[in-house]
Design an enzyme around this catalytic site. Structure first.
Site, PDB file in Angstrom:
ATOM      1  N   LYS A 143       0.844  -1.201   0.000  1.00  0.00           N
ATOM      2  CA  LYS A 143       0.000   0.000   0.000  1.00  0.00           C
ATOM      3  C   LYS A 143       0.879   1.252   0.000  1.00  0.00           C
ATOM      4  CE  LYS A 143      -0.298  -0.319   5.065  1.00  0.00           C
ATOM      5  NZ  LYS A 143      -1.157  -0.764   6.188  1.00  0.00           N
ATOM      6  N   TYR A 145      16.256  28.444  11.357  1.00  0.00           N
ATOM      7  CA  TYR A 145      15.136  29.289  11.771  1.00  0.00           C
ATOM      8  C   TYR A 145      14.941  29.285  13.275  1.00  0.00           C
ATOM      9  CZ  TYR A 145      13.904  29.136   6.835  1.00  0.00           C
ATOM     10  OH  TYR A 145      13.930  29.239   5.474  1.00  0.00           O
TER      11      TYR A 145
HETATM   12  C1  LIG Z   1      -0.455  -1.732   6.919  1.00  0.00           C
HETATM   13  C2  LIG Z   1      -1.040  -3.056   7.268  1.00  0.00           C
HETATM   14  C3  LIG Z   1      -0.231  -4.202   7.325  1.00  0.00           C
HETATM   15  C4  LIG Z   1       1.281  -4.150   7.269  1.00  0.00           C
HETATM   16  O1  LIG Z   1       1.771  -3.674   8.508  1.00  0.00           O
HETATM   17  P1  LIG Z   1       3.334  -3.570   8.820  1.00  0.00           P
HETATM   18  O2  LIG Z   1       3.390  -3.088  10.230  1.00  0.00           O
HETATM   19  O3  LIG Z   1       3.880  -2.543   7.899  1.00  0.00           O
HETATM   20  O4  LIG Z   1       3.922  -4.890   8.613  1.00  0.00           O
HETATM   21  C5  LIG Z   1      -0.862  -5.428   7.475  1.00  0.00           C
HETATM   22  N1  LIG Z   1      -2.206  -5.516   7.615  1.00  0.00           N
HETATM   23  C6  LIG Z   1      -3.006  -4.431   7.619  1.00  0.00           C
HETATM   24  C7  LIG Z   1      -4.467  -4.586   7.784  1.00  0.00           C
HETATM   25  C8  LIG Z   1      -2.445  -3.151   7.453  1.00  0.00           C
HETATM   26  O5  LIG Z   1      -3.235  -2.075   7.476  1.00  0.00           O
END
Ligand SMILES: *Cc1c(COP(=O)(O)O)cnc(C)c1O
Length: 362
Positions: free
Chosen positions: A37, A258
Site C-alpha cells: 500500500k 530558523y
Molecule cells: C499496513 C497493514 C499491514 C502491514 O503492517 P506492517 O506493520 O507494515 O507490517 C498489514 N495488515 C493491515 C491490515 C495493514 O493495514
C-alpha cells in the site's frame, strides 16, 4: 557537465528479496502476502511487487482501490491476487471486477452491497476483516457470528480469507495481542473453509500461534525492525544520501537556521547538506537523528525545507561528499524514533523529490 547536487533515494531490490526470504523463513510455512500500500511504502509499488513476484509472492495487499488498479497494471500479465483493505465502496464493484481485485470487507453495508452485486454478476471472491480489538476497521465478532449463522447474507461471495489486525504487536509485553489472538481464534472456526490471517510484520515475530495461513508483512520487508528498533537480520531497502553543499564554522552563541532550531554552545563545524523535509527528512528528527559520514554518526542540528545541517566535528570531509541520512548505517528505526514516529511514516515521506535509483532488477 557535472550533475547538480541533490538528494538521492536508492531502493535496493536485492535487500528487499533478502528481507522477503527472512520473513518467509520466520513465517514457517504460512503464505507471505506482501503489503505494498501507499505506493509500496513510498518506494514504488510496481518495482517492489514485480521483484517480490519474482521471489515467489502471489498475493499482495493495498489500501485503496486506485492503488489496486495501478498495481494490477504494474504487474501486467503476472498471476497475482490483489486485496484492497478499504473494501468496496458503493458503486465501485465493477472496477474491482475489471482489475480483478479482491475486496476486504470491513462493514455490514459493504457485505450486503458486495453480496448483491456478486449474485447479479456471477460471484466474487472476498475477504472478511474482523475487528478483534483494534477498533479501527472490521466487522465486530458479533456481526461476524451473525453472518456465519445466516449464510444467505453472503450469497454470491466466496470467502477465501478471514483476517484481523493487531494493534499492539510491536509492543512486547502488551496483553492486547494475546486478547486479540484469543478473539480471532474464537471466530476462525466459523469460516473453516477459508484461510486465516492475523499477523503483519511484528505479529510474524511474536510466535507460531500468530501466523495462521497467511501473513501480511509491510515495514519489515522494507527493512524496519518488527519491534520498532533495528533488527540485524533485515537489510535497509531505502538509502537516502545527499551531498554537502557547504561547511560553516559556528561560534558559541551562533543560531543556526530558523528560530531556535539550534544554538551553538561551543565552536561547531556544521555541514550544510542538500536534503530537507521535502526529501523526506522529518523536521522534528533533529533531536537524536543523525547523518552518517566518514565512518561515524553525526548529529542532525536543524532540518529545513531544502537543506539540513549536521555537526561534523573534526571529520575530514569536504563539499560534495555524500552524507547518508537513511540506510544501512543511518537506521530507519533510529531516525523514526528521533522524529517521534514509526518507520512506516519515515518511508512514505521519502517519495517526493529525491532522485530515485533502483538496484537489482525484478
Ligand atoms: C499496513 C497493514 C499491514 C502491514 O503492517 P506492517 O506493520 O507494515 O507490517 C498489514 N495488515 C493491515 C491490515 C495493514 O493495514
Amino acid at each position: 557537465m557535472a550533475a547538480a547536487p541533490r538528494a538521492r533515494l536508492t531502493v535496493d531490490l536485492d535487500a528487499l528479496a533478502h528481507n522477503h526470504a527472512i520473513l518467509t523463513q520466520e513465517a514457517g510455512g504460512a503464505t507471505v502476502a506482501p503489503v505494498v500500500k501507499s505506493d509500496g511504502y513510498g518506494l514504488g509499488a510496481g518495482p517492489i511487487a514485480r521483484r517480490l513476484h519474482a521471489e515467489g509472492a502471489r498475493e499482495f495487499f493495498v489500501a485503496r482501490l486506485d492503488e489496486g488498479e495501478t498495481l494490477r497494471a504494474e504487474l501486467g500479465d503476472r498471476e497475482a491476487r490483489i486485496y484492497v483493505l478499504d473494501g468496496a465502496a458503493a458503486g465501485t464493484l465493477p472496477r474491482f471486477a475489471a482489475a480483478r481485485l479482491t475486496p476486504v470487507l470491513t462493514t455490514l453495508p459493504q457485505v450486503t452491497a458486495t453480496s448483491a452485486w456478486a449474485v447479479a454478476n456471477g460471484g466474487l471472491e472476498a475477504v472478511l476483516h474482523v475487528d478483534t480489538g483494534m477498533n479501527r476497521q472490521g466487522l465486530t465478532p458479533d456481526e461476524t457470528r451473525a453472518l456465519a449463522q445466516a449464510p444467505d447474507r453472503l450469497r454470491g461471495l466466496e470467502i477465501g480469507l478471514v483476517m484481523s489486525h493487531l494493534g499492539s504487536a510491536a509492543e512486547t509485553g502488551d496483553p492486547r495481542s494475546a486478547d486479540q489472538l484469543a478473539a480471532f481464534r474464537a471466530i476462525r472456526p466459523l469460516f473453516s473453509e477459508a484461510r486465516a490471517s492475523l499477523a503483519a510484520s511484528a505479529g510474524i515475530f511474536r510466535g507460531a500461534e500468530y501466523r495462521f495461513d497467511v501473513v501480511r508483512p509491510g515495514v519489515s520487508l522494507y527493512g524496519g525492525g518488527p519491534f520498532d528498533r533495528p533488527d540485524d537480520r533485515l537489510k535497509a531497502v531505502a538509502t537516502l544520501t545527499a551531498p554537502i553543499l557547504d561547511i560553516r564554522n559556528l561560534r558559541p552563541g551562533d543560531r543556526l537556521a530558523y528560530g531556535r532550531q539550534y544554538t551553538a554552545d561551543r565552536p561547531v563545524r556544521a555541514a550544510i547538506v542538500a536534503a530537507g523535509y521535502t526529501d523526506g527528512v522529518i523536521r522534528a528528527s533533529n533531536g537524536g537523528g543523525y547523518g552518517w559520514i566518514a565512518g561515524a554518526r553525526r548529529p542532525l542540528l536543524a532540518v529545513t525545507m531544502d537543506v539540513l545541517a549536521i555537526d561534523i566535528g573534526d571529520a575530514a570531509v569536504t563539499v560534495g561528499d555524500a552524507v547518508e541520512l537513511l540506510g544501512p548505517n543511518a537506521h530507519l528505526d533510529d531516525q523514526a524514533a528521533a522524529a517521534g514516529t514509526v518507520a512506516h511514516e519515515v518511508l512514505v515521506r521519502l517519495s517526493r523529490r529525491a532522485e530515485r535509483i533502483y538496484l537489482g532488477g525484478a
